[in-house]
Design a protein around this motif. Structure first.
Motif, PDB file in Angstrom:
ATOM      1  N   UNK A 168       0.829  -1.208   0.000  1.00 23.83           N
ATOM      2  CA  UNK A 168       0.000   0.000   0.000  1.00 23.83           C
ATOM      3  C   UNK A 168       0.864   1.259   0.000  1.00 23.83           C
ATOM      4  N   UNK A 169       1.984   1.221   0.724  1.00 25.47           N
ATOM      5  CA  UNK A 169       2.883   2.371   0.750  1.00 25.47           C
ATOM      6  C   UNK A 169       3.499   2.606  -0.627  1.00 25.47           C
ATOM      7  N   UNK A 170       3.827   1.517  -1.318  1.00 20.11           N
ATOM      8  CA  UNK A 170       4.355   1.649  -2.677  1.00 20.11           C
ATOM      9  C   UNK A 170       3.302   2.243  -3.618  1.00 20.11           C
ATOM     10  N   UNK A 171       2.044   1.860  -3.439  1.00 18.80           N
ATOM     11  CA  UNK A 171       0.976   2.427  -4.266  1.00 18.80           C
ATOM     12  C   UNK A 171       0.819   3.922  -3.997  1.00 18.80           C
ATOM     13  N   UNK A 172       0.993   4.337  -2.740  1.00 25.04           N
ATOM     14  CA  UNK A 172       0.908   5.761  -2.426  1.00 25.04           C
ATOM     15  C   UNK A 172       2.054   6.533  -3.090  1.00 25.04           C
ATOM     16  N   UNK A 173       3.261   5.950  -3.067  1.00 25.55           N
ATOM     17  CA  UNK A 173       4.405   6.600  -3.721  1.00 25.55           C
ATOM     18  C   UNK A 173       4.144   6.759  -5.218  1.00 25.55           C
ATOM     19  N   UNK A 174       3.576   5.711  -5.817  1.00 24.14           N
ATOM     20  CA  UNK A 174       3.288   5.778  -7.247  1.00 24.14           C
ATOM     21  C   UNK A 174       2.220   6.823  -7.546  1.00 24.14           C
ATOM     22  N   UNK A 175       1.239   6.953  -6.642  1.00 22.04           N
ATOM     23  CA  UNK A 175       0.165   7.928  -6.860  1.00 22.04           C
ATOM     24  C   UNK A 175       0.699   9.354  -6.812  1.00 22.04           C
ATOM     25  N   UNK A 176       1.801   9.598  -6.111  1.00 18.73           N
ATOM     26  CA  UNK A 176       2.370  10.941  -6.016  1.00 18.73           C
ATOM     27  C   UNK A 176       3.099  11.360  -7.285  1.00 18.73           C
ATOM     28  N   UNK A 207      -4.216  14.611  -6.698  1.00 23.55           N
ATOM     29  CA  UNK A 207      -4.839  14.556  -5.373  1.00 23.55           C
ATOM     30  C   UNK A 207      -5.848  13.418  -5.280  1.00 23.55           C
ATOM     31  N   UNK A 208      -6.534  13.162  -6.374  1.00 25.18           N
ATOM     32  CA  UNK A 208      -7.521  12.070  -6.373  1.00 25.18           C
ATOM     33  C   UNK A 208      -6.833  10.717  -6.281  1.00 25.18           C
ATOM     34  N   UNK A 209      -5.685  10.578  -6.984  1.00 24.30           N
ATOM     35  CA  UNK A 209      -4.943   9.325  -6.875  1.00 24.30           C
ATOM     36  C   UNK A 209      -4.442   9.120  -5.455  1.00 24.30           C
ATOM     37  N   UNK A 210      -3.959  10.180  -4.827  1.00 22.79           N
ATOM     38  CA  UNK A 210      -3.486  10.073  -3.451  1.00 22.79           C
ATOM     39  C   UNK A 210      -4.633   9.720  -2.510  1.00 22.79           C
TER      40      UNK A 210
END
Length: 433
Positions: free
Chosen positions: A66-74, A117-120
């Protein structure tokens, strides 16, 4: 105790045997719930489950995902470096490269509609859902560990209770056989008592195997083989019955409801992301143009945007909205099912504890009175030793039923804890969910 008095009634002339049997009985009964060097308590079992359960150990890896997905969303769109050459290698006046134009540009896509912002928001909601999944799995795993623990505790109590009965029936059989040799008792009575003893012995052996199997099932909760001989606890202490008002109060903290709320937040974030993806992006670039004919240079600017004749993501928006509506319906259905299940389980617990109290306060005392009256009649020669054994068997069955009722009450408490995520058992037997 009733068993000690009964043995004294049967064999008053065998003082040495009586003392030995009473000592055996007292040792067994005192050891029923005692903790030995190879015993574990419920807190130990729960702690090892939290540290080593295979199901729970997968969640740290999922949290890293999940943390990796957040990094990618940024991540923002990468800038684009471009180079173009125009009017090169033609014919006529364009023969050669004298009229060529070379352009070096740097472009950037500007995301419109708050896409980043929506991806995050989606990544954050996904992490919250994962955390809710973990809390739900944690409650389920700990409740299952507690259930298996109480099953072992129950089987241990039954094993010792049956052991006491076997010792008693062996002595009764010896008395009947002695009287049969003197012609005072029919051989059928001897066979009947021997069959009763054989059944008790077979039940005792079966209980040993079932207890070993239950210990192995308990140890599987932390992925090990059992290194303990017994578990410690007191099944004869009934858990308190929480009130319906208390159950409704803690229902809002239910891990299942918390998970449904996390799913709703994730669905809402996905709707907003789908709407953001329906906005077209703007591509900007700036560069330098080299004109070979005059050796001059000039700046160039370029802007491009798709023509939004219709929303390019209208299908994705409709899908996200439908998924959110479905999750909303599921959340409401889950809330109603949990509320109904909680109240039904609470009523079952009330009925179980009421019957347990009936056993303790009325039925078992009546069985003891029956045994006492039968002893008196036996002294007077009006009852046979088999009738005395039958009276003792009635008391044994009721005590066994009390143990079964108490462990059922603990299972029902664990179900309430699983639904609410709250600890409801007494101090010292808590499951720390």
């Amino acid at each position: 105790m009733e068993y000690r008095r009964l043995v004294a009634v049967l064999v008053p002339q065998r003082k040495q045997f009586v003392r030995g049997l009473l000592l055996l009985y007292l040792c067994q009964w005192q050891a029923l719930f005692a903790q030995t060097e190879m015993s574990i308590n419920l807190g130990w079992a729960l702690q090892h489950t939290l540290e080593n359960n295979a199901r729970l150990k997968t969640y740290p890896q999922r949290l890293r995902l999940a943390d990796a997905q957040r990094i990618q969303a940024e991540m923002r769109p990468l800038p684009v470096l471009g180079f173009s050459a125009d009017y090169v290698a033609g014919n006529g006046v364009y023969t050669g490269n004298d009229l060529a134009e070379y352009t070096l540009s740097l472009g950037q896509t500007l995301e419109l509609g708050n896409k980043r912002d929506s991806r995050l928001a989606v990544a954050s909601a996904s992490a919250q859902q994962l955390e809710a999944d973990y809390q739900l799995a944690r409650v389920d795993v700990l409740a299952e560990t507690s259930r298996r623990f109480y099953d072992v505790l129950h089987l241990q109590a039954l094993q010792r209770l049956i052991g006491i009965r076997v010792a008693y029936e062996e002595e009764v059989l010896g008395i009947i056989e002695e009287r049969a040799r003197g012609g005072a008792v029919a051989k059928a009575d001897v066979s009947k008592m021997r069959l009763r003893l054989m059944r008790s012995q077979a039940n005792s052996r079966q209980m040993v195997g079932q207890t070993a199997e239950a210990r192995a099932q308990l140890a599987l909760m932390w992925g090990a083989v059992p290194t303990f001989d017994r578990v410690s606890g007191d099944l004869l202490i009934l858990p308190p019955v929480p009130s319906p008002a208390r159950m409704v109060e803690v229902l809002a903290q239910s891990p299942q409801l918390q998970r449904q709320q996390a799913l709703l937040r994730l669905a809402d974030a996905r709707v907003r992301l789908a709407q953001a993806n329906g906005r077209v992006n703007l591509d900007l670039s700036v560069g330098i143009v080299q004109l070979q004919s005059s050796r001059d240079q000039a700046l160039m600017f370029d802007m491009a945007m798709p023509i939004p004749l219709s929303n390019p993501n209208r299908g994705g928006i409709a899908q996200a909205r439908a998924a959110m509506a479905l999750d909303t319906e599921k959340a409401e259905l889950t809330r109603k099912q949990l509320q109904a299940g909680l109240l039904a389980e609470q009523l079952r617990l009330v009925n179980t504890t009421d019957y347990a109290l009936l056993l303790t306060e009325q039925l078992i005392p009546q069985a003891k009175k029956l045994l006492k009256d039968t002893e008196a009649a036996y002294h007077q020669g009006r009852y046979s030793v088999l009738q005395l054994a039958d009276a003792q068997a009635q008391l044994f069955l009721l005590e066994r039923e009390r143990l079964q009722t108490h462990v059922l009450a603990y299972h029902q408490i664990l179900e309430l804890e699983r639904i609410t995520g709250q600890t409801l058992v007494p101090t010292g037997q808590e499951t720390d969910l």
